[in-house]
Design a protein around this motif. Structure first.
Motif, short mmCIF file in Angstrom:
data_model
loop_
_atom_site.label_atom_id
_atom_site.label_comp_id
_atom_site.label_asym_id
_atom_site.label_seq_id
_atom_site.Cartn_x
_atom_site.Cartn_y
_atom_site.Cartn_z
N UNK A 236 -18.12 -18.53 1.35
CA UNK A 236 -18.96 -19.74 1.31
C UNK A 236 -19.19 -20.25 2.75
N UNK A 237 -18.15 -20.21 3.57
CA UNK A 237 -18.31 -20.68 4.95
C UNK A 237 -19.32 -19.80 5.71
N UNK A 238 -19.22 -18.49 5.52
CA UNK A 238 -20.18 -17.60 6.21
C UNK A 238 -21.61 -17.90 5.77
N UNK A 239 -21.78 -18.09 4.47
CA UNK A 239 -23.12 -18.37 3.96
C UNK A 239 -23.60 -19.74 4.42
N UNK B 280 -10.04 -14.11 -5.54
CA UNK B 280 -9.21 -14.58 -4.43
C UNK B 280 -9.83 -15.86 -3.87
N UNK B 281 -9.08 -16.95 -3.96
CA UNK B 281 -9.64 -18.22 -3.47
C UNK B 281 -9.93 -18.20 -1.97
N UNK B 282 -8.99 -17.65 -1.12
CA UNK B 282 -9.35 -17.61 0.30
C UNK B 282 -10.59 -16.77 0.60
N UNK B 283 -10.77 -15.64 -0.11
CA UNK B 283 -11.96 -14.80 0.14
C UNK B 283 -13.23 -15.55 -0.29
N UNK C 251 -24.48 -18.11 -3.11
CA UNK C 251 -24.40 -16.78 -2.49
C UNK C 251 -22.94 -16.34 -2.34
N UNK C 252 -22.07 -17.29 -1.99
CA UNK C 252 -20.64 -16.97 -1.83
C UNK C 252 -20.04 -16.50 -3.14
N UNK C 253 -20.41 -17.17 -4.23
CA UNK C 253 -19.90 -16.77 -5.55
C UNK C 253 -20.47 -15.39 -5.93
N UNK C 254 -21.75 -15.21 -5.67
CA UNK C 254 -22.37 -13.93 -6.01
C UNK C 254 -21.66 -12.78 -5.30
N UNK C 255 -21.34 -12.99 -4.02
CA UNK C 255 -20.67 -11.94 -3.25
C UNK C 255 -19.24 -11.70 -3.72
N UNK C 256 -18.53 -12.79 -4.04
CA UNK C 256 -17.10 -12.66 -4.35
C UNK C 256 -16.86 -12.27 -5.81
N UNK C 257 -17.64 -12.87 -6.70
CA UNK C 257 -17.38 -12.66 -8.13
C UNK C 257 -18.28 -11.57 -8.72
#
Ligand code: BTN
Length: 325
Positions: free
Chosen positions: A243-246, A235-238, A160-166
């Motif tokens: 990922x932490x939020x998810x 952005x690696x920090x984003x 989910x973190x990748x889907x949101x960011x990328x």
């Protein structure tokens, strides 16, 4: 203080006067000016305009504790972040921090791991700036038997973190690889310290390949990086923050029922193995079948000669019959 300045500038999105910063942070204007200069030295682009103040124009792609803390939106995860420019392995670090009393939700991040570890004793190469290498320390009151499902919590969080960011939808190779275009972009290594019926602590180590990099020959065919697959800079920090939020979200669901039933369907919608022929490398003998999806305990259901068998992640490994997936 640098972290607080970053937070205030980010929240405002525009200029904040030196006076306002100094009164909000309860420090002198000279101290604000010094901290702003240190941030500039660390790579932050901060515009300073007379009579208007400071504005954050751009942030560097760094995983420092102050950068991560200033963008953090989680409730309890990452309340304490340990950042190492170089360490052996964030899992090893997190384990020793846990033994020294570090608390539930501590996050350990490294820019370089010189002894990064993968599953089954393999190495995990972790070059500088090329990915996000981090570990989440957990001290939950659960039975050791229920801990393996945390790997699925982590896989969901990364997907989910990748889907949101990328902006690209990855897939999950059960139980714990995240893949893009059939190639591995993330690996997860969950380790725990237990008594017979009691968990001392669990470390969930996550490695995401972000920048294109030279992978070791033995994995070059099946590994890839996020930027290679989505053709834009990430952005690696984003990504880490997402990922932490998810993770916090799916961990909450897991703790409600002590299993993965509340997100089983969503996990199955990400599952690359679903409906495919797989080879189950069972120590008692390898066999082939069709993967159907996971059940509420996070086990993989495989149809084998008309019969449905339950595959437990602790014992076996699953491959596609024609290759990695
Ligand atoms: C695998 O796919 O074999 C698991 C790879 C796990 C790599 C991560 S990177 C952060 C953490 N620290 C380690 O030493 N390993 C995990």
């Amino acid at each position: 203080m640098r972290e607080q300045i970053l937070k205030v500038l980010r929240e405002s999105g525009s200029f904040v006067s030196g006076q306002e910063l100094s009164s909000r942070l309860n420090v002198s204007r000279t101290a604000v000016w010094k901290a702003v200069n240190q941030l500039k030295e660390a790579g932050y682009e901060i515009e300073a305009v007379q009579n208007r103040g400071y504005r954050l124009a751009a942030a560097p792609d760094v995983l420092s504790a102050e950068e991560l803390s200033s963008i953090r939106r989680t409730a309890w995860l990452g309340e304490k972040i340990y950042f190492y420019r170089e360490t052996d392995s964030t899992n090893t670090r997190a384990r020793s921090l846990a033994e020294d009393g570090a608390g539930h939700g501590t996050v350990v991040v490294a820019e370089i791991q010189n002894a990064g570890r993968g599953r089954r004793g393999r190495q995990w190469t972790s070059p500088e700036g090329a990915g996000v290498w981090f570990t989440i320390l957990l001290k939950p009151d659960i039975r050791p038997d229920d801990a393996a499902m945390l790997t699925l919590v982590a896989a969901m969080a990364v997907a989910r973190g990748i889907e949101r960011t990328a902006g690209k939808r990855p897939q999950i190779k059960w139980p714990n690889d995240v893949v893009l275009s059939g190639k591995k972009v993330c690996g997860i290594l969950t380790e725990m310290s237990t008594q017979i019926d009691y968990v001392n602590h669990i470390v969930v180590g996550i490695g995401v390949n972000v920048k294109p990099q030279a992978f070791p020959a033995e994995i070059a065919e099946k590994a890839t990086a996020l930027e290679t697959e989505c053709g834009k800079s990430i952005s690696r920090p984003q990504l880490l923050e997402a990922v932490l939020e998810e993770f916090e979200h799916f961990y909450g669901l897991y703790m409600e029922t002590m299993d993965v039933s509340l997100f089983m369907e969503e996990y199955n919608s990400f599952l690359v193995n679903k409906g495919r022929q797989v080879k189950v490398l069972d120590p008692a003998g390898a066999y082939e079948g069709t993967a159907l999806g996971i059940n509420g305990r996070g086990e993989l259901l495989v149809e084998r000669q008309g019969e449905v068998v339950t595959v437990n992640s602790g014992e076996v490994s699953v491959r596609g019959i024609y290759g990695y997936v």
